[in-house]
Design a protein around this motif. Structure first.
Motif, PDB file in Angstrom:
ATOM      1  N   ASN A 126      13.962  23.538  -3.887  1.00  0.00           N
ATOM      2  CA  ASN A 126      13.727  22.508  -2.885  1.00  0.00           C
ATOM      3  C   ASN A 126      12.588  21.628  -3.405  1.00  0.00           C
ATOM      4  OD1 ASN A 126      14.437  21.485  -0.382  1.00  0.00           O
ATOM      5  ND2 ASN A 126      12.822  22.620   0.709  1.00  0.00           N
ATOM      6  N   LEU A 127      12.756  20.335  -3.366  1.00  0.00           N
ATOM      7  CA  LEU A 127      11.711  19.458  -3.893  1.00  0.00           C
ATOM      8  C   LEU A 127      10.770  19.010  -2.781  1.00  0.00           C
ATOM      9  CD1 LEU A 127      13.820  17.160  -6.259  1.00  0.00           C
ATOM     10  CD2 LEU A 127      12.581  19.258  -6.828  1.00  0.00           C
ATOM     11  N   SER A 128       9.533  18.762  -3.154  1.00  0.00           N
ATOM     12  CA  SER A 128       8.650  18.146  -2.168  1.00  0.00           C
ATOM     13  C   SER A 128       7.945  16.949  -2.799  1.00  0.00           C
ATOM     14  CB  SER A 128       7.651  19.166  -1.639  1.00  0.00           C
ATOM     15  OG  SER A 128       6.879  19.651  -2.701  1.00  0.00           O
ATOM     16  N   LEU A 129       7.515  16.060  -1.931  1.00  0.00           N
ATOM     17  CA  LEU A 129       6.885  14.821  -2.390  1.00  0.00           C
ATOM     18  C   LEU A 129       5.493  15.118  -2.916  1.00  0.00           C
ATOM     19  CD1 LEU A 129       6.977  11.680  -2.477  1.00  0.00           C
ATOM     20  CD2 LEU A 129       5.916  11.726  -0.217  1.00  0.00           C
ATOM     21  N   GLU A 130       5.224  14.698  -4.134  1.00  0.00           N
ATOM     22  CA  GLU A 130       3.911  14.912  -4.725  1.00  0.00           C
ATOM     23  C   GLU A 130       3.061  13.647  -4.523  1.00  0.00           C
ATOM     24  OE1 GLU A 130       3.570  18.062  -5.455  1.00  0.00           O
ATOM     25  OE2 GLU A 130       1.499  17.611  -5.975  1.00  0.00           O
TER      26      GLU A 130
ATOM     27  N   ASP B 171       0.835  -1.206   0.000  1.00  0.00           N
ATOM     28  CA  ASP B 171       0.000   0.000   0.000  1.00  0.00           C
ATOM     29  C   ASP B 171       0.868   1.253   0.000  1.00  0.00           C
ATOM     30  OD1 ASP B 171      -2.624   1.206   2.261  1.00  0.00           O
ATOM     31  OD2 ASP B 171      -1.767   2.017   0.421  1.00  0.00           O
ATOM     32  N   GLN B 172       0.699   2.062  -1.046  1.00  0.00           N
ATOM     33  CA  GLN B 172       1.577   3.226  -1.106  1.00  0.00           C
ATOM     34  C   GLN B 172       1.146   4.331  -0.155  1.00  0.00           C
ATOM     35  OE1 GLN B 172      -0.400   2.349  -3.980  1.00  0.00           O
ATOM     36  NE2 GLN B 172      -0.334   4.076  -5.379  1.00  0.00           N
ATOM     37  N   ASN B 173       0.002   4.134   0.512  1.00  0.00           N
ATOM     38  CA  ASN B 173      -0.441   5.152   1.466  1.00  0.00           C
ATOM     39  C   ASN B 173      -0.139   4.768   2.906  1.00  0.00           C
ATOM     40  OD1 ASN B 173      -1.480   6.589  -0.680  1.00  0.00           O
ATOM     41  ND2 ASN B 173      -3.527   5.718  -0.471  1.00  0.00           N
ATOM     42  N   SER B 174       0.487   3.634   3.092  1.00  0.00           N
ATOM     43  CA  SER B 174       0.731   3.204   4.470  1.00  0.00           C
ATOM     44  C   SER B 174       1.727   4.130   5.160  1.00  0.00           C
ATOM     45  CB  SER B 174       1.249   1.759   4.487  1.00  0.00           C
ATOM     46  OG  SER B 174       2.515   1.725   3.874  1.00  0.00           O
ATOM     47  N   THR B 175       1.633   4.181   6.460  1.00  0.00           N
ATOM     48  CA  THR B 175       2.478   5.075   7.244  1.00  0.00           C
ATOM     49  C   THR B 175       3.952   4.854   6.935  1.00  0.00           C
ATOM     50  OG1 THR B 175       0.910   4.463   8.955  1.00  0.00           O
ATOM     51  CG2 THR B 175       2.626   6.045   9.562  1.00  0.00           C
ATOM     52  N   VAL B 176       4.327   3.595   6.873  1.00  0.00           N
ATOM     53  CA  VAL B 176       5.752   3.313   6.684  1.00  0.00           C
ATOM     54  C   VAL B 176       6.215   3.798   5.307  1.00  0.00           C
ATOM     55  CG1 VAL B 176       5.316   0.945   5.943  1.00  0.00           C
ATOM     56  CG2 VAL B 176       7.570   1.576   6.783  1.00  0.00           C
ATOM     57  N   VAL B 177       5.382   3.634   4.296  1.00  0.00           N
ATOM     58  CA  VAL B 177       5.775   4.071   2.957  1.00  0.00           C
ATOM     59  C   VAL B 177       5.905   5.592   2.913  1.00  0.00           C
ATOM     60  CG1 VAL B 177       5.009   4.257   0.558  1.00  0.00           C
ATOM     61  CG2 VAL B 177       4.897   2.062   1.739  1.00  0.00           C
ATOM     62  N   VAL B 178       4.962   6.271   3.518  1.00  0.00           N
ATOM     63  CA  VAL B 178       5.028   7.732   3.540  1.00  0.00           C
ATOM     64  C   VAL B 178       6.288   8.197   4.285  1.00  0.00           C
ATOM     65  CG1 VAL B 178       3.888   9.840   4.339  1.00  0.00           C
ATOM     66  CG2 VAL B 178       2.545   8.007   3.284  1.00  0.00           C
ATOM     67  N   GLU B 179       6.588   7.531   5.353  1.00  0.00           N
ATOM     68  CA  GLU B 179       7.791   7.873   6.126  1.00  0.00           C
ATOM     69  C   GLU B 179       9.052   7.702   5.261  1.00  0.00           C
ATOM     70  OE1 GLU B 179      10.582   6.044   9.682  1.00  0.00           O
ATOM     71  OE2 GLU B 179       8.653   5.083   9.265  1.00  0.00           O
ATOM     72  N   VAL B 180       9.094   6.588   4.572  1.00  0.00           N
ATOM     73  CA  VAL B 180      10.259   6.263   3.763  1.00  0.00           C
ATOM     74  C   VAL B 180      10.357   7.206   2.552  1.00  0.00           C
ATOM     75  CG1 VAL B 180      11.206   4.466   2.281  1.00  0.00           C
ATOM     76  CG2 VAL B 180      10.396   3.883   4.540  1.00  0.00           C
ATOM     77  N   ALA B 181       9.201   7.541   1.961  1.00  0.00           N
ATOM     78  CA  ALA B 181       9.184   8.442   0.807  1.00  0.00           C
ATOM     79  C   ALA B 181       9.631   9.847   1.208  1.00  0.00           C
ATOM     80  CB  ALA B 181       7.794   8.486   0.191  1.00  0.00           C
ATOM     81  N   ASP B 182       9.146  10.312   2.360  1.00  0.00           N
ATOM     82  CA  ASP B 182       9.582  11.616   2.861  1.00  0.00           C
ATOM     83  C   ASP B 182      11.089  11.638   3.061  1.00  0.00           C
ATOM     84  OD1 ASP B 182       6.660  12.330   4.899  1.00  0.00           O
ATOM     85  OD2 ASP B 182       7.207  12.989   2.881  1.00  0.00           O
TER      86      ASP B 182
END
Ligand SMILES: *[C@@H]1O[C@H](CO)[C@@H](O)[C@H](O)[C@H]1NC(C)=O
Ligand SMILES: *[C@@H]1O[C@H](CO)[C@@H](O)[C@H](O)[C@H]1NC(C)=O
Ligand SMILES: *[C@@H]1O[C@H](CO)[C@@H](O)[C@H](O)[C@H]1NC(C)=O
Ligand SMILES: *[C@@H]1O[C@H](CO)[C@@H](O)[C@H](O)[C@H]1NC(C)=O
Ligand SMILES: *[C@@H]1O[C@H](CO)[C@@H](O)[C@H](O)[C@H]1NC(C)=O
Ligand SMILES: *[C@@H]1O[C@H](CO)[C@@H](O)[C@H](O)[C@H]1NC(C)=O
Ligand SMILES: *[C@@H]1O[C@H](CO)[C@@H](O)[C@H](O)[C@H]1NC(C)=O
Ligand SMILES: *[C@@H]1O[C@H](CO)[C@@H](O)[C@H](O)[C@H]1NC(C)=O
Length: 623
Positions: free
Chosen positions: A535-539, A506-517
């Motif tokens: 400066n880039l931000s996660l889209e 799941d790309q919305n899971s907490t761990v994925v968001v943490e890792v993507a950030d």
């Protein structure tokens, strides 16, 4: 590792995230399963089912099998526009082995008669760079030699200019392969095998099958052997070809013979030096050579590295008559495709060497056809097919080991090796071993060891092939590669390792968001100090996969997990693929290998020159 485990995991593997980007790689080919079912690999023939779903299936490495013409992929395959060289005006002259010759059918396009045209040619050549100069210096002879319909050429590289009414009507460049004093006149007895390496930049094995079916089919017909588990060891061309040519990693090269990009490469021990020492003639050449292996943001060589070197011709030719520029490459030199010019040169080279009974080692690399666009190689299928077929039909592969290869396009490039038939029969053990290694994990370091073995092709006896005294990280393809071999054993960086299973998560899971950030933070950190970059931000996270290593103990312990994410950032809509290792206890995140950019950055990063950071930088001035 039981069979059940495989069955459970297979379906999840068949979905690959990178479609958006055109990174059509990673897939393992349906063709090989048909064409290579004859490969006598014992442990597989026992149970065909065991193979299903995998191309490589050894205790040390499993690489999933996938269909190159999968529905998801097929829609990305299309025939691109054919470049119209020189706006359609044909070349006035063509060259054969020794001459340039007027092509009468082209005359109408020039609005002149032969007698009105004034043509002359002058030679040009490489000039040794001095002090800190880049290795791209050439010089012309002063004398422009007049001729009319055809002329015999003794020079290596020439420029032709034709004028009418004092204006230039035609300018062209031709390359030849005159015998040189440096070409060893030593005859080695018995006559050894030539080694002819021909590279096609940035084409994965699967994309080769999609793009150049005619060429692939021909190579299969002459019973060339395709290595299915050839995995790159690092990111791009340079760190993957240095292992082939020197047996060293980029870092080892830096610490031993090439301290920095400001140094020439002369001190490094390239494999062609070994061949030279044995009396072979050596050659090396690239097209799109402005971004060549030793030239792109590097100094090149002070002394010409090989007896024949095509780059200097290509560089000047692209500079003077390059046209149809697209993305990074000139597609045409005058009226000819740049890649065709390289193929013509290779043909002239091998014909000349064979005619004079000179053994040779040659390394050629073409990028102009295949760089930048996944679907462009299909435009060259006929030409490559005709080229290989003419070599074969005219007997130039009778005594030659042909290695047709790529680097990268992500992780699994192609390597196809053709050995002369008589050699396959006489050195059957060596050949069978090569075939066996088709389904083993292999690397550029192995290719280097193979080239070392080919230095003494008549030593590859049964005893030699079966010897047990190998300790280096590279194994010759002519010796059995251990089935236990893992990426780690083979010195493949974990990020590039294909021996993995992966699960979409799941790309919305907490761990994925943490890792993507974390990934975006990491990129921003890399850009620190470059005020010109935004400066880039996660889209969004486009895809998230949990990788499980073939080394199950890592996974079992559950303390380390590798996440492979495809993310989109803004501004600029950069799409990146990154592998991040997350360990718990202590809680730690780290980027594995390098971050790959999956879409093109084009002019977005024109404000920065560092070629690693170009992948990330979005210039503020564009905001
Ligand atoms: C090349 O062309 C010239 C001029 O037409 C001809 O005399 C010569 O025989 C040709 N050489 C080869 C190798 O075909
Ligand atoms: C001569 O020119 C014609 C027309 O431009 C072209 O089709 C042909 O391939 C050329 N011949 C050679 C040998 O280059
Ligand atoms: C030849 O003449 C035609 C008609 O005058 C013109 O359109 C064309 O551009 C000319 N071609 C060249 C190569 O000068
Ligand atoms: C190459 O081998 C084939 C088959 O053995 C033979 O017919 C042909 O004459 C050879 N050609 C050359 C140039 O040696
Ligand atoms: C190859 O074989 C020759 C003759 O048997 C021997 O002299 C030579 O040392 C061998 N070379 C290598 C690298 O094994
Ligand atoms: C993740 O969140 C986005 C936006 O909220 C949503 O469009 C998407 O369907 C979600 N994906 C999954 C796999 O839940
Ligand atoms: C850049 O983005 C990061 C988030 O990745 C944020 O923490 C940081 O404050 C931003 N820096 C600037 C100068 O805006
Ligand atoms: C597997 O991983 C464990 C834990 O990191 C390590 O100790 C072991 O050497 C690895 N085994 C192989 C074959 O790589």
């Amino acid at each position: 590792m039981g069979l059940d485990e495989f069955k459970v995991r297979v379906p999840s593997l068949l979905w690959i995230p990178l479609l958006i980007s055109g990174a059509l790689l990673f897939f393992v080919d349906v063709f090989q399963l048909q064409y290579y079912s004859r490969v006598p690999v014992k442990e597989f023939s026992l149970d065909q089912k065991y193979l299903t779903g995998f191309t490589i299936n050894t205790p040390g490495c499993r690489i999933p099998y996938m269909d190159p013409f999968d529905e998801h992929i097929k829609k990305f395959i299309e025939t691109p526009e054919v470049p119209k060289c020189n706006k359609g005006i044909p070349a006035l002259f063509y060259s054969n082995l020794t001459s340039i010759v007027l092509n009468y059918s082209s005359l109408p396009s020039y609005n002149v008669t032969v007698s009105e045209l004034k043509c002359c040619y002058k030679a040009f050549w490489r000039v040794e760079p001095k002090n800190d100069e880049h290795d791209n210096k050439i010089d012309y002879s002063e004398n422009c030699i007049k001729f009319s319909e055809s002329v015999n050429i003794a020079d290596e590289f020439i420029q032709v200019v034709c004028t009418y009414d004092n204006s230039i009507k035609y300018k062209d460049m031709f390359s030849f392969v005159p015998l040189k004093d440096t070409s060893a006149k030593v005859t080695i007895n018995p006559r050894p095998l030539n080694v002819l390496m021909i590279g096609l930049d940035a084409v994965s094995r699967l994309n080769l099958h999609r793009q150049m079916p005619k060429t692939v089919h021909f190579l299969q017909e002459i019973e060339a052997v395709e290595l299915l588990g050839y995995n790159k060891v690092a990111d791009n061309t340079f760190p993957n070809l240095m292992p082939v040519l020197t047996g060293m990693t980029e870092n080892e090269l830096t610490s031993s013979c090439w301290p920095s990009t400001k140094h020439y490469f002369d001190k490094c021990h390239f494999i062609w030096k070994d061949y030279k020492e044995k009396g072979y003639v050596t050659a090396y050449g690239e097209d799109s050579s402005w971004m060549g292996l030793f030239n792109y943001q590097r100094r090149g060589f002070q002394k010409q590295p090989t007896d024949y070197a095509y780059n200097y011709f290509n560089r000047n030719s692209e500079k003077e008559i390059g046209n149809c520029h697209k993305m990074n490459v000139y597609q045409c030199e005058g009226a000819r495709y740049v890649y065709n010019d390289l193929l013509d040169y290779i043909k002239k080279f091998s014909v000349t060497m064979d005619k004079n009974n000179l053994p040779y080692f040659a390394f050629f690399w073409g990028a102009s056809l295949s760089h930048d666009y996944l679907n462009k190689p299909r435009l060259g299928d006929d030409n490559y097919y005709n080229f290989f077929k003419s070599l074969q039909d005219e007997g130039h592969l009778n005594n030659t080991v042909l290695i047709f290869m790529s680097r990268m396009e992500e992780r699994l490039p192609f390597v196809i090796i053709s050995l002369p038939k008589w050699y396959r029969i006489q050195y059957q053990r060596a050949y069978k071993t090569l075939e066996r290694n088709v389904r083993r994990l292999t690397t550029p370091f192995d290719l280097h060891e193979t080239l070392r073995d080919l230095l003494h092709p008549f030593n590859l006896t049964d005893e030699y092939v079966d010897r047990e005294d190998r300790k280096s990280r590279g194994y010759s393809f002519f010796s059995e590669i251990p089935s236990k071999r893992t990426c780690e054993d083979a010195a493949i960086e974990s990020h590039w390792c294909t021996c993995q299973q992966s699960l979409e998560i799941d790309q919305n899971s907490t761990v994925v968001v943490e890792v993507a950030d974390y990934a975006v933070e990491y990129i921003n950190f890399e850009l620190e100090g470059y005020a010109q970059c935004a400066n880039l931000s996660l889209e969004e996270v486009l895809n998230a996969r949990l990788m499980t290593h073939s080394n199950n103990s890592i996974v079992a312990e559950n303390t380390i997990k590798d996440y492979m994410l495809t993310i989109r950032t803004s501004p600029g809509d950069g799409i990146f693929e990154v592998t991040i290792r997350r360990s718990v206890n202590p809680n730690k995140l780290g980027v594995m290998g390098t971050i790959s950019r999956l879409n093109l950055y084009g002019k977005q990063s024109s404000c920065i020159t560092d070629f690693h950071l170009k992948l990330y930088c979005y210039c503020k001035k564009l905001l």
